[in-house]
Design an enzyme around this catalytic site. Structure first.
Site, short mmCIF file in Angstrom:
data_model
loop_
_atom_site.label_atom_id
_atom_site.label_comp_id
_atom_site.label_asym_id
_atom_site.label_seq_id
_atom_site.Cartn_x
_atom_site.Cartn_y
_atom_site.Cartn_z
N PRO A 40 19.59 -5.98 9.02
CA PRO A 40 18.23 -5.59 8.64
C PRO A 40 18.15 -4.14 8.17
CG PRO A 40 18.21 -6.75 10.75
CD PRO A 40 19.65 -6.51 10.39
N HIS A 75 -13.35 16.96 24.65
CA HIS A 75 -12.15 16.18 24.95
C HIS A 75 -10.98 17.10 25.31
CE1 HIS A 75 -13.63 12.19 23.85
NE2 HIS A 75 -14.39 12.85 22.97
N GLN A 78 20.58 -2.47 6.72
CA GLN A 78 21.18 -2.42 5.38
C GLN A 78 20.17 -2.84 4.33
OE1 GLN A 78 24.98 -4.47 4.95
NE2 GLN A 78 25.34 -4.30 7.15
N GLN A 88 -21.83 12.08 30.13
CA GLN A 88 -23.21 11.60 29.91
C GLN A 88 -23.60 10.59 30.99
OE1 GLN A 88 -23.05 10.14 25.85
NE2 GLN A 88 -22.83 12.19 24.97
N GLY A 134 -18.25 9.89 29.58
CA GLY A 134 -18.08 9.95 31.04
C GLY A 134 -18.92 11.05 31.67
N GLU A 169 -8.34 16.46 26.84
CA GLU A 169 -7.04 15.78 26.74
C GLU A 169 -6.34 16.08 25.42
OE1 GLU A 169 -9.98 14.37 26.54
OE2 GLU A 169 -10.05 12.63 25.19
N CYS A 205 -16.81 13.29 27.86
CA CYS A 205 -17.76 12.91 26.80
C CYS A 205 -18.74 11.86 27.32
CB CYS A 205 -16.98 12.47 25.56
SG CYS A 205 -17.92 12.79 24.06
N GLU A 235 0.82 -1.22 0.00
CA GLU A 235 0.00 0.00 0.00
C GLU A 235 0.85 1.27 0.00
OE1 GLU A 235 -0.17 -2.29 2.37
OE2 GLU A 235 -2.25 -2.74 2.95
N1 GLN Z 1 -21.05 7.76 22.39
C1 GLN Z 1 -21.23 9.08 22.88
C2 GLN Z 1 -21.76 10.02 21.81
O1 GLN Z 1 -21.67 9.75 20.65
C3 GLN Z 1 -19.95 9.62 23.47
C4 GLN Z 1 -18.86 9.78 22.48
C5 GLN Z 1 -17.52 10.00 23.13
O2 GLN Z 1 -17.34 9.69 24.30
N2 GLN Z 1 -16.56 10.48 22.40
O3 GLN Z 1 -22.27 11.07 22.13
#
Ligand code: GLN
Length: 547
Positions: free
Chosen positions: A189, A519, A191, A384, A382, A521, A380, A148
């Site tokens: 390897p 997010h 080379q 909800q 977490g 992070e 996210c 690929e």
């Molecule tokens: N599944 C959930 C949503 O689509 C949370 C997505 C997530 O945690 N990135 O809203």
């Protein structure tokens, strides 16, 4: 106009090409140059958005809403340069563009071929924004010799020919295996891999060789001789304890000097490595340790939550402590009481995820954190789950749930406190989606503004009331339940500018309980830890002092 550095890999995969590229970017910045990093992936998926985290690790989301390879996360963490949609491409994307053009008749009846049509498309991609930076670093995914990968190797070969002499160089990353029985580091390897590269017209200028220990002079000379590179362009890349040591270690080995020499940039500007010295100091001279439980679904593969693991490390650096993250499979809590598992942790994090599996366990983790006053960060999914927990156990809505799980199961079982979003505002435009839309690229993706409530915990943590964070989800907390939940103390402390989408919730009378729909992070860096992670770890340090 930018100079181009093409980074390829040989011998085996997973050598840390992404990290090496990111570290080189950081070293060039330390010498005062501007950089942009790019990833070209040979797989046929249009983007990694639809790939399972088990297959491909985390999906890294850019501000402009692209779902990209996790290497772009490394690039951002090391350089602080925000990645864009145009910094990540796959064969799938290239081919789909070429085929779209063919259908539109753009090729005026010509026969469409890999050379020149596919390779031209790749070359156009590489050149995007070439006037903006001093150096463009392009990493080719996979290893030399993969079927690929061939169009990409051919495209970079042509690209370097199209440019004036001296404007492009090639850096090749390989492995020197150590044979314990004979006590030897083997160069063969490497080379072979360079031979393979040269057979397709690419001669590397710099060799970066991963090895367990230092490269003895004799082997270095052998590599230089047989691979046709200068001895000081054979860079030893030894295994290190922390990825954040990589820039300093590669600098000591002469990587940035070798690259500047290859471009004949002389005299080379002196590097200022203060930022990386400070980062190293914080990692290696941490005082104390906190334990954070991450209750998630994709716990077998660490790469699935790469940015979260890194952001926690950054949070530790901000507080000069080590963060020991332990991954716990949420499904365990569906069978067992979470208390014996979670007692002894100084904080709990529930990350993002898709699908119903494990969610009842995450709800129990949120309940444990709320009741025991343990710091909780819900990201996210977490967030909800924290809202569903609050609705069920505090606001007496015992059948609260997410529409996501009903959709998956094909039956209605829950009161949808979290519902499928079909229309929202991005900037000045309205975006519309249907439940049955394609799975790829149809979520609320990328950077969105949120307004924070004056006097809330998050406003205090961020030090501002307007923030921008990155999203990747289809479902949202329903504001229909806002009053009922706020009455019980769950504050909706961050909202979309139009006030329709809850972005952050926090428990008023809790030490540290925050759920975010985005997010955070993805934006944390070792030299600029994200405020939420820095404060979450600070709260964990406080907890560790209490127990
Ligand atoms: N599944 C959930 C949503 O689509 C949370 C997505 C997530 O945690 N990135 O809203």
């Amino acid at each position: 106009m930018a100079r181009f550095i093409f980074i390829t890999g040989g011998v085996v995969s997973s050598l840390g090409k992404g990290l090496a590229s990111a570290a080189l970017g950081a070293l060039l910045q330390a010498r005062g140059f501007t950089v942009r990093l790019r990833k070209l992936d040979p797989y046929l998926n249009v983007d990694p958005g639809t790939m399972s985290p088990f297959e491909h690790g985390e999906v890294f989301v850019t501000d402009d809403g692209a779902e990209t390879d996790l290497d772009l996360g490394h690039y951002e963490r090391f350089t602080g340069v925000a990645a864009r949609q145009t910094d990540s491409v796959s064969s799938g994307r290239i081919y789909s563009t070429v085929l779209e053009k063919e259908r539109r008749g753009d090729y005026l009846g010509k026969t469409i071929q890999v050379i020149p049509h596919v390779t031209n498309e790749i070359k156009d991609f590489i050149a995007i924004g070439e006037d903006e930076v001093d150096f463009m670093l392009c990493e080719i995914g996979g290893t030399v010799g993969d079927i690929e990968g061939l169009p990409f190797f051919e495209a970079i070969r042509q690209f370097s020919q199209d440019k004036p002499r001296g404007q492009c160089i090639f850096m090749h990353l390989t492995l020197l295996p150590y044979i314990r029985a004979s006590g030897e580091l083997k160069t063969k390897p490497t080379q072979h891999s360079v031979k393979e590269l040269r057979s397709i017209g690419i001669a590397p200028d710099v060799l970066v060789c991963r090895s367990e220990g230092p490269i003895p002079e004799k082997e270095r000379e052998k590599l230089a001789l047989f691979c046709n590179v200068r001895p000081d362009s054979v860079i030893a890349a030894q295994d290190l304890k922390s990825i954040y040591e990589v820039p300093l270690a590669y600098h000591r080995e002469g990587l940035d000097q070798a690259v500047l020499d290859a471009f004949q940039i002389s005299p080379a500007p002196k590097p200022d490595l203060g930022r990386w010295e400070d980062v190293s100091d914080r990692i290696f001279n941490a005082e104390g340790e906190v334990r954070v439980a991450i209750v998630g679904k994709y716990t077998q593969l660490e790469d699935a939550y790469k940015s979260i693991a890194e952001a926690l490390t950054h949070g530790g650096m901000a507080n000069r402590v080590r963060v020991k993250s332990e991954w716990i499979d949420a499904e365990i809590f569906e069978r067992e009481d979470p208390a014996p598992w979670l007692e002894g942790f100084h904080a709990i994090l529930v990350p993002g995820g898709f699908g119903e599996r494990g969610t009842e366990g995450k709800i129990k983790a949120a309940k444990f954190a709320r009741e025991r006053d343990v710091p909780y960060l819900g990201i996210c999914l977490g967030m909800q789950m924290a809202v569903i927990e609050a609705a069920r156990n505090v606001a007496e809505l015992s059948d609260a749930g997410s529409e996501e799980f009903d959709h998956e199961a094909g039956q209605k079982r829950f009161t949808p406190v979290v519902y499928h979003l079909k229309e929202w505002v991005q900037g000045n435009a309205t975006v519309r989606r249907k439940v049955e839309d394609d799975k790829g690229g149809t979520m609320r993706l990328g950077s969105y503004t949120a307004h924070l409530k004056e006097g809330s915990k998050v406003a205090q943590i961020y030090g501002t009331t307007t923030i921008e964070e990155r999203h990747r989800h289809r479902y949202e907390v329903d504001t229909k339940y806002r009053d009922a939940l706020e009455e019980k103390g769950l504050v909706f402390s961050g909202m979309s500018p139009d006030g329709r989408l809850p972005e952050i919730v926090e428990w008023k009378d809790h030490r540290w309980f925050i759920g975010v729909q985005f997010h955070p992070e993805l934006k944390s860096k070792p030299f600029a830890p994200h405020p939420l992670f820095a404060d979450f770890v600070r709260a964990a340090v406080d907890t560790s002092r209490l127990v």
